[in-house]
Scaffold this motif. Sequence first.
Motif, PDB file in Angstrom:
ATOM      1  N   ALA A 118      49.424  61.256 -40.345  1.00 32.02           N
ATOM      2  CA  ALA A 118      49.016  60.399 -41.458  1.00 32.02           C
ATOM      3  C   ALA A 118      48.860  58.954 -41.000  1.00 32.02           C
ATOM      4  O   ALA A 118      47.907  58.261 -41.395  1.00 32.02           O
ATOM      5  CB  ALA A 118      50.031  60.494 -42.590  1.00 32.02           C
ATOM      6  N   MET A 125      45.033  63.478 -45.694  1.00 33.38           N
ATOM      7  CA  MET A 125      46.184  64.368 -45.723  1.00 33.38           C
ATOM      8  C   MET A 125      46.397  64.904 -47.136  1.00 33.38           C
ATOM      9  O   MET A 125      46.600  64.146 -48.087  1.00 33.38           O
ATOM     10  CB  MET A 125      47.438  63.633 -45.242  1.00 33.38           C
ATOM     11  CG  MET A 125      47.347  63.101 -43.821  1.00 33.38           C
ATOM     12  SD  MET A 125      47.237  64.415 -42.578  1.00 33.38           S
ATOM     13  CE  MET A 125      48.886  65.129 -42.703  1.00 33.38           C
ATOM     14  N   PRO A 147      53.544  62.004 -46.273  1.00 33.48           N
ATOM     15  CA  PRO A 147      52.348  61.815 -45.454  1.00 33.48           C
ATOM     16  C   PRO A 147      51.058  62.115 -46.217  1.00 33.48           C
ATOM     17  O   PRO A 147      49.965  61.913 -45.683  1.00 33.48           O
ATOM     18  CB  PRO A 147      52.542  62.838 -44.331  1.00 33.48           C
ATOM     19  CG  PRO A 147      53.280  63.958 -44.988  1.00 33.48           C
ATOM     20  CD  PRO A 147      54.177  63.315 -46.017  1.00 33.48           C
TER      21      PRO A 147
END
Length: 210
Positions: A118, A125, A147
């Motif tokens: 990320a 993501m 993330p």
Amino acid sequence: MSTEIETGPETGGQPEGAAPRRRIPLLALLPLIVFGLLAVLFLVQLLSGKDTSQVPSALIDKPAPEFSLPPVPDLVDGGAPVPGVSRADLLGKVSVVNIFASWCVPCRQEHPLLEELARSGKAQMIGINYKDKAENARRFLGTLGNPYERVGADENGRAAIEWGVYGVPETFIVDAAGTIRYKFIGPLSEESYRTVFLPQLEQVLASPNG
């Protein structure tokens, strides 16, 4: 009427007073046969040196399934609500879709690698929270870090079925056209992340739909 298998050859009859031959229903043997075939397949893959985490999927190079998941209730990141996710959100950019749950121990093991990915900004993501309680999902991401740009709550597991998920965690790479290009089964390790997953992601990013 079920098909049966006799345990002995036909003799045209039995001696008087002999115990009757035992008959085994064929259907009763099917689970054993299936298990044996799966065991042989796994052994062949193991001996061939293939990574058993990379099981072929019928969805590879096919459009991601139609799905729409609401956000995890009250999940916030940086003071802003984290939105849910649908197939439309996968279009226009390469996405990494990760199926996870707070009760999944391997999900915790791979989480730092998802955080690293990320931070790299290589792909969008996406998280699909599988059969989880909202409070547990919030605690999981609040403790380990979030993330994901979007997290869909798959409370009944229906979306995971549409994605052909075997179990959690699983991670997909989807190109900007919404096509599934790669699937990794099981938790990402340091080795598999750097030698398998990242090269696959770079390949998708370099493709025409990357």
